[in-house]
Design an enzyme around this catalytic site. Structure first.
Site, PDB file in Angstrom:
ATOM      1  N   GLU A   1       0.703   8.826   4.791  1.00  0.00           N
ATOM      2  CA  GLU A   1       1.459   8.598   3.554  1.00  0.00           C
ATOM      3  C   GLU A   1       2.614   9.594   3.462  1.00  0.00           C
ATOM      4  O   GLU A   1       2.437  10.792   3.695  1.00  0.00           O
ATOM      5  CB  GLU A   1       0.522   8.771   2.355  1.00  0.00           C
ATOM      6  CG  GLU A   1       1.189   8.615   1.001  1.00  0.00           C
ATOM      7  CD  GLU A   1       0.240   8.905  -0.149  1.00  0.00           C
ATOM      8  OE1 GLU A   1       0.589   8.574  -1.293  1.00  0.00           O
ATOM      9  OE2 GLU A   1      -0.849   9.464   0.098  1.00  0.00           O
TER      10      GLU A   1
ATOM     11  N   LYS B   1       3.529   0.444  -2.851  1.00  0.00           N
ATOM     12  CA  LYS B   1       2.240   0.724  -3.478  1.00  0.00           C
ATOM     13  C   LYS B   1       2.158   0.138  -4.878  1.00  0.00           C
ATOM     14  O   LYS B   1       3.089   0.278  -5.683  1.00  0.00           O
ATOM     15  CB  LYS B   1       2.005   2.237  -3.530  1.00  0.00           C
ATOM     16  CG  LYS B   1       0.616   2.632  -3.994  1.00  0.00           C
ATOM     17  CD  LYS B   1       0.411   4.138  -3.931  1.00  0.00           C
ATOM     18  CE  LYS B   1      -1.000   4.527  -4.328  1.00  0.00           C
ATOM     19  NZ  LYS B   1      -1.204   5.990  -4.327  1.00  0.00           N
TER      20      LYS B   1
ATOM     21  N   CYS C   1      -3.283   5.452   0.013  1.00  0.00           N
ATOM     22  CA  CYS C   1      -4.107   6.444  -0.676  1.00  0.00           C
ATOM     23  C   CYS C   1      -5.116   5.810  -1.627  1.00  0.00           C
ATOM     24  O   CYS C   1      -6.070   5.170  -1.220  1.00  0.00           O
ATOM     25  CB  CYS C   1      -3.194   7.436  -1.400  1.00  0.00           C
ATOM     26  SG  CYS C   1      -4.056   8.861  -2.106  1.00  0.00           S
TER      27      CYS C   1
END
Length: 508
Positions: free
Chosen positions: A267, A327, A379
């Site tokens: 990430e 995301k 994540c």
């Protein structure tokens, strides 16, 4: 038994201890029998209490669970938010106290509308309420889907239920087991009722045993060689402008000689907006394409908006593949700040780098690399069961990139890894997990860690993954069947409770 029904501080203290042992069932301890034991204790501690007393007892249980199981929040606030120990401890306690309300409300509902006379239906209704609590907690105000009891079974006897109904089906079985055993041990039942309860408790365990060797998915094409890069960049230096060149050089040097089909960086491995790294990315894109390799990296992006720019936490593919994923599930305070106008500037924790991201679009095309479709999770996204399942259903491989450096050497990163393992088991697919400081791992379709490299080390994890095809029942239906079952049980329980109350009133 008498100590369990005390409405005072002794009972509430026991509830806190019952909650506090919950994390021992999860990573990194993995003592799975503690999960049904903890639930059984809560079931006992809720007997004969008024709704108001049950509310406080449920809250005590939740407070113990989250103080013990999410203490890593303190690390983020203190070590990287520059808060004093007293302030960091106070904020952590306040967070845990707030999240503990997710246990307080079900305890109140149980005592007010659902608790029955002794019998078979009590543990069934309690298990349905337990799962409803976990589902609600994973949705309300973007959700906090942490410490689900079902994660304890990755290496336990109930693991085979995950491809059927996901982690929540396992939670249902554990809650049913804990409540049922408590019901059998503390109340008198006629032999037919005892046999019925015992048979109900045995059912999920026997079903899991029968499904141990069931294969829900099958190989698709040839295996792919992979290289997962763990840069181990110090979190305090990651966003420093003067360190940008060193960071970009490090990832390039660790990857340039890798001959794998697929190379994955963590990430925000490129810690600068894509606009400002085009030259670097174009060079890597040409290099990867010419050598028939694909590179996937985390990188922040932006797009024009009516009143400025919108920023996104993203993943992009270079070389033999295409696509960018933005995301969708953002971390409160880490990636956006609730009540931003009020909280910005109060303490450094509310001004963390890159804490003003926007949510990615709901409908996005999966990443394509080496001809395979990858369901990608950045994540925190990997901890949402149904969200992950919706993406996985169209994929042949799973990918998650993360930066768990925010949590230091606490148990947080290991809990996070365990959730990624469960997603692989639910989907029957390989999971590639690349992180900045660990745990970088390859996870097989049974949820087992095939390979990993140590945390807080710089290195490259090399291995092979097999693309998979086919749908597990959970990918096909997600949590809908279990949700409908639990709603039906809870509705019927409320009806029975009301009828019991009417019967008692008539008798009186």
């Amino acid at each position: 038994m008498r100590v369990f029904v005390q409405p005072g501080l002794a009972g509430h203290g026991l509830a806190g201890l019952a909650g506090a042992i919950t994390p021992l069932a999860l990573a990194p301890f993995d003592i799975w029998p503690i999960a049904p034991l903890s639930i059984a204790l809560l079931y006992l501690l809720l007997q004969r209490l008024s709704p108001r007393q049950a509310l406080l007892r449920g809250w005590s249980y939740g407070l113990g669970a989250f103080l013990a199981g999410t203490s890593w929040i303190y690390v983020s606030i203190h070590d990287y938010g520059a808060a004093s120990p007293v302030l960091a401890g106070s904020l952590t306690f306040a967070f845990c106290a707030g999240v503990a309300l997710f246990f307080a409300l079900p305890a109140y509902l149980w005592a007010r509308w659902l608790r029955q006379a002794p019998g078979l239906f009590n543990p069934l209704a309690f298990a349905a309420l337990w799962v409803a609590q976990e589902m609600f907690r994973g949705w309300f105000l973007t959700g906090f889907p942490w410490l689900y009891s079902g994660y304890s079974q990755l290496a336990g006897p109930l693991a085979a239920l995950a491809p059927i109904g996901g982690v929540w089906l396992i939670s249902f079985a554990l809650a049913l087991t804990g409540a049922g055993l408590a019901e059998l041990c503390t109340r008198r039942h006629q032999p037919p009722a005892r046999f019925a309860i015992a048979g109900l408790l045995a059912l999920p365990w026997l079903a899991a045993l029968a499904l141990v060797n069931q294969q829900w998915t099958s190989p698709l094409g040839k295996p792919l060689s992979t290289s997962l890069v763990q840069g181990n960049i110090n979190q305090a230096m990651k966003w420093q402008p003067e360190e940008l060149t060193n960071t970009l050089r490090l990832y390039r040097d660790l990857s340039i000689n890798e001959e794998s089909d697929l190379i994955v960086w963590p990430e925000t491995a490129v810690p600068v907006l894509r606009d400002y790294a085009e030259g670097y990315l174009n060079e890597l894109d040409s290099l990867m394409a010419s050598s028939n390799r694909a590179l996937i990296t985390g990188i922040p992006l932006r797009e024009a908006a009516p009143h400025g720019w919108r920023y996104f936490n993203g993943i992009t593919v270079l070389g033999q593949g295409e696509g960018t994923y933005l995301k969708q599930k953002l971390v409160p305070f880490g990636e956006y700040v609730p009540l931003e106008d009020v909280l910005r500037g109060l303490i450094a924790f509310f001004d963390l780098p890159m804490s003003n991201f926007s949510r990615g679009h709901a409908e996005q095309t999966l990443l394509l690399a080496q001809g395979q479709r990858l369901a990608s999770y950045i994540c925190y996204e990997v901890v949402y069961p149904d969200f992950a399942a919706r993406l996985a259903a169209d994929s042949s491989l799973l990918l998650t990139v993360s930066n768990d450096a925010w949590f230091g050497d606490s148990i947080g990163p290991l809990q996070h890894l365990q959730m990624a393992q469960m997603r692989a088991l639910e989907a029957g697919r390989w999971m590639l997990r690349a992180t900045n400081t660990g745990v970088t791992a390859l996870i097989d379709p049974q949820g087992r860690i095939a390979q990993r490299i140590p945390s807080f080390t710089q290195g490259v994890l090399r291995g092979e993954v097999q693309p998979m095809q086919g749908l597990t029942p959970y990918l096909r239906w997600q949590s809908w069947p279990l949700s409908m079952l639990c709603l039906g049980i809870l509705g019927f329980a409320a009806f029975r409770r009301q009828r019991e109350a009417l019967d008692d009133a008539v008798t009186a």
